[in-house]
Design a protein around this motif. Structure first.
Motif, mmCIF file in Angstrom:
data_model
loop_
_atom_site.group_PDB
_atom_site.id
_atom_site.type_symbol
_atom_site.label_atom_id
_atom_site.label_comp_id
_atom_site.label_asym_id
_atom_site.label_seq_id
_atom_site.Cartn_x
_atom_site.Cartn_y
_atom_site.Cartn_z
ATOM 1 N N VAL A 243 0.816 -1.219 0.000
ATOM 2 C CA VAL A 243 0.000 0.000 0.000
ATOM 3 C C VAL A 243 0.846 1.263 0.000
ATOM 4 O O VAL A 243 0.651 2.168 -0.797
ATOM 5 N N TYR A 244 1.814 1.321 0.923
ATOM 6 C CA TYR A 244 2.586 2.556 1.085
ATOM 7 C C TYR A 244 3.740 2.688 0.088
ATOM 8 O O TYR A 244 4.485 3.649 0.129
ATOM 9 N N THR A 245 3.858 1.724 -0.812
ATOM 10 C CA THR A 245 4.944 1.808 -1.794
ATOM 11 C C THR A 245 4.478 2.431 -3.104
ATOM 12 O O THR A 245 5.293 2.697 -3.973
ATOM 13 N N LEU A 246 3.168 2.646 -3.248
ATOM 14 C CA LEU A 246 2.627 3.203 -4.471
ATOM 15 C C LEU A 246 2.122 4.617 -4.232
ATOM 16 O O LEU A 246 1.916 5.038 -3.106
ATOM 17 N N ASP A 247 1.904 5.352 -5.309
ATOM 18 C CA ASP A 247 1.454 6.736 -5.218
ATOM 19 C C ASP A 247 0.045 6.788 -4.630
ATOM 20 O O ASP A 247 -0.905 6.236 -5.190
ATOM 21 N N ILE A 248 -0.090 7.464 -3.471
ATOM 22 C CA ILE A 248 -1.355 7.481 -2.760
ATOM 23 C C ILE A 248 -2.449 8.186 -3.563
ATOM 24 O O ILE A 248 -3.602 7.752 -3.586
ATOM 25 N N ASP A 249 -2.109 9.279 -4.243
ATOM 26 C CA ASP A 249 -3.113 10.007 -5.016
ATOM 27 C C ASP A 249 -3.717 9.127 -6.104
ATOM 28 O O ASP A 249 -4.932 9.182 -6.368
ATOM 29 N N GLU A 250 -2.893 8.313 -6.741
ATOM 30 C CA GLU A 250 -3.392 7.415 -7.783
ATOM 31 C C GLU A 250 -4.296 6.337 -7.186
ATOM 32 O O GLU A 250 -5.324 5.976 -7.768
ATOM 33 N N ALA B 295 -19.734 -3.545 -7.737
ATOM 34 C CA ALA B 295 -18.389 -3.811 -7.212
ATOM 35 C C ALA B 295 -18.270 -3.347 -5.765
ATOM 36 O O ALA B 295 -17.630 -4.001 -4.935
ATOM 37 N N LEU B 296 -18.902 -2.207 -5.450
ATOM 38 C CA LEU B 296 -18.861 -1.680 -4.084
ATOM 39 C C LEU B 296 -19.571 -2.613 -3.112
ATOM 40 O O LEU B 296 -19.056 -2.905 -2.026
ATOM 41 N N GLU B 297 -20.733 -3.116 -3.500
ATOM 42 C CA GLU B 297 -21.471 -4.038 -2.637
ATOM 43 C C GLU B 297 -20.718 -5.338 -2.437
ATOM 44 O O GLU B 297 -20.697 -5.902 -1.339
ATOM 45 N N PHE B 298 -20.094 -5.823 -3.498
ATOM 46 C CA PHE B 298 -19.302 -7.055 -3.392
ATOM 47 C C PHE B 298 -18.132 -6.869 -2.430
ATOM 48 O O PHE B 298 -17.851 -7.724 -1.593
ATOM 49 N N CYS B 299 -17.470 -5.726 -2.543
ATOM 50 C CA CYS B 299 -16.321 -5.429 -1.678
ATOM 51 C C CYS B 299 -16.732 -5.413 -0.207
ATOM 52 O O CYS B 299 -16.009 -5.901 0.659
ATOM 53 N N GLN B 300 -17.933 -4.883 0.075
ATOM 54 C CA GLN B 300 -18.384 -4.747 1.460
ATOM 55 C C GLN B 300 -18.782 -6.073 2.093
ATOM 56 O O GLN B 300 -18.899 -6.173 3.312
ATOM 57 N N THR B 301 -18.977 -7.113 1.272
ATOM 58 C CA THR B 301 -19.330 -8.423 1.817
ATOM 59 C C THR B 301 -18.105 -9.242 2.215
ATOM 60 O O THR B 301 -18.241 -10.277 2.867
ATOM 61 N N LEU B 302 -16.929 -8.786 1.834
ATOM 62 C CA LEU B 302 -15.710 -9.551 2.090
ATOM 63 C C LEU B 302 -15.236 -9.346 3.530
ATOM 64 O O LEU B 302 -15.379 -8.259 4.099
ATOM 65 N N PRO B 303 -14.660 -10.392 4.135
ATOM 66 C CA PRO B 303 -14.190 -10.282 5.530
ATOM 67 C C PRO B 303 -13.172 -9.169 5.748
ATOM 68 O O PRO B 303 -13.176 -8.517 6.778
ATOM 69 N N TYR B 304 -12.294 -8.965 4.785
ATOM 70 C CA TYR B 304 -11.249 -7.951 4.932
ATOM 71 C C TYR B 304 -11.533 -6.712 4.085
ATOM 72 O O TYR B 304 -10.632 -6.013 3.666
ATOM 73 N N ALA B 305 -12.828 -6.449 3.862
ATOM 74 C CA ALA B 305 -13.198 -5.315 3.025
ATOM 75 C C ALA B 305 -12.710 -3.995 3.598
ATOM 76 O O ALA B 305 -12.332 -3.083 2.866
ATOM 77 N N ASP B 306 -12.705 -3.884 4.926
ATOM 78 C CA ASP B 306 -12.288 -2.614 5.540
ATOM 79 C C ASP B 306 -10.794 -2.377 5.419
ATOM 80 O O ASP B 306 -10.334 -1.242 5.530
ATOM 81 N N LYS B 307 -10.032 -3.442 5.177
ATOM 82 C CA LYS B 307 -8.574 -3.295 5.072
ATOM 83 C C LYS B 307 -8.186 -2.527 3.812
ATOM 84 O O LYS B 307 -7.216 -1.761 3.821
ATOM 85 N N ILE B 308 -8.978 -2.709 2.745
ATOM 86 C CA ILE B 308 -8.626 -2.084 1.470
ATOM 87 C C ILE B 308 -8.740 -0.567 1.544
ATOM 88 O O ILE B 308 -7.732 0.134 1.444
ATOM 89 N N PRO B 309 -9.960 -0.025 1.765
ATOM 90 C CA PRO B 309 -10.034 1.446 1.868
ATOM 91 C C PRO B 309 -9.451 1.969 3.167
ATOM 92 O O PRO B 309 -9.025 3.124 3.238
ATOM 93 N N GLY B 310 -9.452 1.123 4.208
ATOM 94 C CA GLY B 310 -8.957 1.571 5.511
ATOM 95 C C GLY B 310 -7.532 2.080 5.471
ATOM 96 O O GLY B 310 -7.198 3.098 6.088
ATOM 97 N N GLU B 311 -6.673 1.388 4.726
ATOM 98 C CA GLU B 311 -5.278 1.800 4.606
ATOM 99 C C GLU B 311 -5.184 3.201 3.997
ATOM 100 O O GLU B 311 -4.398 4.044 4.439
ATOM 101 N N PHE B 312 -6.028 3.445 3.001
ATOM 102 C CA PHE B 312 -5.963 4.728 2.302
ATOM 103 C C PHE B 312 -6.636 5.842 3.089
ATOM 104 O O PHE B 312 -6.242 6.997 3.003
ATOM 105 N N ILE B 313 -7.651 5.488 3.846
ATOM 106 C CA ILE B 313 -8.288 6.487 4.707
ATOM 107 C C ILE B 313 -7.286 7.003 5.735
ATOM 108 O O ILE B 313 -7.206 8.203 6.001
#
Length: 428
Positions: free
Chosen positions: A242-249, A263-281
């Motif tokens: 996560v932190y090795t790539l350009d955050i703005d992109e 795609a958004l609804e599918f992402c929210q059903t996954l156990p680690y769904a919060d990990k994906i946007p969470g890192e960027f938040i």
């Protein structure tokens, strides 16, 4: 010294104390290692004891983690090369390999050797009595021991190999995106990987980085391609990139997913769904890009994990502070009014966000309206000041015009002309 080498034996409390009291324990142990490969006159049974003792000394030195000077590390590098050259498939090769791996980990020489080669050597000593030793060395090298109950590295390696093969087939075709079914399979496996692999080793992460850069360069960044973007974000999260790539992109890519309902609804059903946007938040909050962070919090339904109220409060407070600072620095009255207008616009955007994301219960928009009202009062004050200044300037201009001498190009008054005519008329 040679006399002591033959009687090293297993490390006990006295030897540990000697190492800890030594001014250069790394050099002391390295000197003791010279007996690991003695001349051929040594008897075999005595040699195994000596090698066992050398391994224990190296393990103890690793435990106390002393400072190793460049000179000592250089000597250790030469010794490791010598030991590696002497390793054979002899019956006592387990201790030779074990000693070599202990030397490499203790003197931090792993970067010199190929990770796959080290892993292969580790597998030769991972069975039977040496299993515990192999597991310990594997942790030091960042390589899972094949004999351990759960081989953590293998799934990550297999997954990376599969993705490299799978994606290369798509990339050979022009303008072809990854299919949603393939991406879903990929995401499910990556989710499992994130549960089972707590840490990705540096060599594997380096290989994953190459695929990530290649993937991002070939990926179409638009809403219609949200599924592939979702798979890509899961990939960089699973391989700790996560932190090795350009955050703005990456933030831009997250925005693409948030606009694709399926795609958004599918992402929210996954156990680690919060990990994906969470890192960027987290990244956005650290960079004070609070409005963008709040938008993602609401889009990915992470209000419980990232309460938006403190972020909204901080954003409004920061905007009011910046407004005061800019307002104070501005010397022109018209400029002060423009400063206020600029920040009022920013605060109205906050109100729109609160309404769009249904955040009234989290942070009432009335609080923002109060701040806007204060700014409007300031603006009104300076508008009056500006108007008064304009009136004053106009009055000064009128006064200057009335007191200005008549130009030589202006016509004389009629009374002066008639007076001059009468004076010059002849007497009847």
């Amino acid at each position: 010294m040679e006399k002591d080498h033959s009687k090293i034996g297993f490390v006990g409390p006295k030897v540990s104390a000697i190492l800890e009291e030594s001014s250069d324990p790394a050099k002391l142990v390295l000197d003791a290692m010279q007996g690991f490969y003695p001349d051929k006159r040594e008897v075999h049974s005595d040699l195994r004891v000596r090698r066992r003792g050398c391994c224990d000394l190296l393990k103890e030195l690793k435990r106390i983690s002393p400072q190793i000077s460049p000179q000592v590390r250089q000597e250790a590098t030469k010794l490791a090369a010598d030991w590696k050259a002497k390793m054979t498939m002899a019956s006592d090769n387990d201790l030779r390999v074990l000693g070599f791996l202990r030397l490499v980990t203790t003197y931090d020489l792993a970067s010199i050797y190929d990770a796959k080669e080290l892993k292969s050597l580790l597998s030769t000593v991972s069975q039977g009595k040496q299993a515990g030793e192999a597991a310990d060395i594997g942790r030091a090298l960042g390589i899972a021991s094949p004999a351990s109950p759960q081989t953590l590295l293998e799934p990550a390696e297999l997954m990376l190999d599969w993705m490299q093969t799978e994606f290369s087939e798509y990339w050979t075709k022009a303008d072809v995106c990854l299919e949603a079914t393939s991406i879903k399979t990929c995401i499910f496996v990556l989710e499992k990987l994130m549960r089972e692999v707590p840490h990705v080793t540096p060599p594997l992460k380096e290989d994953a980085m190459k695929l990530a850069f290649q993937w991002k360069a070939k990926m179409r960044a638009d809403v219609e391609n949200a599924w592939e973007i979702l798979g890509f974000l899961h990939f960089i999260a699973a391989y700790e990139l996560v932190y090795t790539l350009d955050i703005d992109e990456i933030v831009k890519l997250l925005g693409m997913i948030s606009q694709n309902k399926e795609a958004l609804e599918f992402c929210q059903t996954l156990p680690y769904a919060d990990k994906i946007p969470g890192e960027f938040i987290h990244c956005l909050v650290e960079r004070k890009q609070l409005m963008e962070a709040i938008e993602f919090i609401c889009s990915f339904k992470l209000i419980k994990k990232f309460p938006p109220a403190p972020l909204l409060k901080e954003y409004v407070k920061e905007k009011m502070k910046c407004c005061r600072d800019d307002y104070t620095k501005e010397k022109i009255n018209d400029g002060k009014v423009k400063v206020v207008d600029l920040y009022v616009t920013d605060l109205r955007a906050v109100i729109n966000l609160i309404k769009d994301c249904n955040l009234e219960s989290e942070y009432p928009s009335s609080k923002v309206e109060m701040e806007i009202s204060e700014l409007e009062k300031v603006k009104e004050k300076w508008c009056k000041v500006q108007l008064n200044n304009v009136d004053k300037e106009q009055k000064k201009g009128t006064k200057r015009r009335s007191s200005t001498p008549r130009s030589k190009f202006e016509p004389r008054e009629q009374t002066s002309k008639s007076h001059r005519t009468v004076a010059t008329a002849p007497t009847p």
